[in-house]
Write an enzyme that holds these catalytic residues in place. Sequence first.
Site, PDB file in Angstrom:
ATOM      1  N   LYS A   1       0.870  -1.194   0.000  1.00  0.00           N
ATOM      2  CA  LYS A   1       0.000   0.000   0.000  1.00  0.00           C
ATOM      3  C   LYS A   1       0.899   1.234   0.000  1.00  0.00           C
ATOM      4  O   LYS A   1       1.153   1.836   1.043  1.00  0.00           O
ATOM      5  CB  LYS A   1      -0.934  -0.003   1.221  1.00  0.00           C
TER       6      LYS A   1
HETATM    7  N1  PMP Z   1      -7.422  -2.862  -3.253  1.00  0.00           N
HETATM    8  C1  PMP Z   1      -6.944  -1.631  -3.036  1.00  0.00           C
HETATM    9  C2  PMP Z   1      -6.200  -0.933  -4.132  1.00  0.00           C
HETATM   10  C3  PMP Z   1      -7.152  -1.013  -1.788  1.00  0.00           C
HETATM   11  O1  PMP Z   1      -6.673   0.216  -1.553  1.00  0.00           O
HETATM   12  C4  PMP Z   1      -7.885  -1.685  -0.787  1.00  0.00           C
HETATM   13  C5  PMP Z   1      -8.163  -1.020   0.541  1.00  0.00           C
HETATM   14  N2  PMP Z   1      -7.137  -1.261   1.467  1.00  0.00           N
HETATM   15  C6  PMP Z   1      -8.354  -2.975  -1.068  1.00  0.00           C
HETATM   16  C7  PMP Z   1      -8.100  -3.534  -2.317  1.00  0.00           C
HETATM   17  C8  PMP Z   1      -9.084  -3.776  -0.032  1.00  0.00           C
HETATM   18  O2  PMP Z   1      -8.146  -4.237   0.919  1.00  0.00           O
HETATM   19  P1  PMP Z   1      -8.587  -4.476   2.435  1.00  0.00           P
HETATM   20  O3  PMP Z   1      -9.725  -5.434   2.396  1.00  0.00           O
HETATM   21  O4  PMP Z   1      -7.379  -5.070   3.069  1.00  0.00           O
HETATM   22  O5  PMP Z   1      -8.969  -3.169   2.991  1.00  0.00           O
END
Ligand code: PMP
Length: 309
Positions: free
Chosen positions: A156
């Site tokens: 991220k």
């Molecule tokens: N894809 C992206 C690009 C994201 O930013 C997120 C949000 N964190 C997700 C998927 C979903 O991930 P998570 O379920 O861990 O929040």
Amino acid sequence: MPKNKYAFFRGEIRPIEEAKVSVMTSAFNYGTGVFEGIRAFWNEEEKELFVFRMPEHYARFLRSCKILLLDLPYSVEDLCQITLELLRREGFQEDVYIRPLAYKASEEIGVRLHNLESDLAIFALPFEAYLPPGGIRAMVSSWRRIEDNAIPARAKITGAYVNSALAKTEAYLAGFDEAIVLNEDGQVAEGSAENLFLVRDGVLITPPITANILEGITRDTVMTLARDLGLPVVERPVDRTELYLAEEVFLTGTAAGLAPVVEIDHRKIGTGKPGPIFNSLRDLYERVVRGKEKKYRSWCTPVYSRPAA
Ligand code: PMP
């Protein structure tokens, strides 16, 4: 006026007004930070705030740090303890969104990852709904998902979110709620900030972690819940037109929760209403995150009272 009073910044919890960085900060100039989005859910009956899958989020945070050569002097357990302390100081009695951020903190010109100070900031805010309730109208974006060999999507990385912002705003300006982004192979990656699931012939399908997606924690939660409910779950590449023909499509994410997609590129998905598999998974998910399902209670860390040892 911010709705939060504190932030963890430069090694301690301070008033939010003091948590400020310089315009010369390396990460501000070059996008060289990594972040998490974590949620805590208020349980009214128990008068308790539960942080959902916090160790898993901080494990992913440290994996993102590893990719960007960000050195933090904190373990997963340290990060959990700091977060719990911050939430107790805030005293929230409502749903909360927690934002940890690790970044290249040196105030220097020069784009690189090496020989720069790393720092950690964490703040938490009352949660506000991220996607419209009901059903989402989505478009397939003209923007492509970033490649692992360009900017890894499994981390991220703050700078990488330009890709999400381009897709999200293109969709918004075209009158849609959300974007679905294809990877450079032309196959479905994910939403702008959510993973994607579809149902075909009763099978729950989601793109694999090698499709340039974020390895979502809600994605993992949904796959676990689905398998426990006896639903077949398959991770495999997904073509664009499979979206149009799916019985159901939904997005998953910490902020989005489980969100049904009812229209894509002007094609109605299934009946045009949230489908039965989505409904059963969402109902279970909503109970799980608030600590109301005993089986999954270990995913929920209470903020105000530690569980009896
Ligand atoms: N894809 C992206 C690009 C994201 O930013 C997120 C949000 N964190 C997700 C998927 C979903 O991930 P998570 O379920 O861990 O929040």
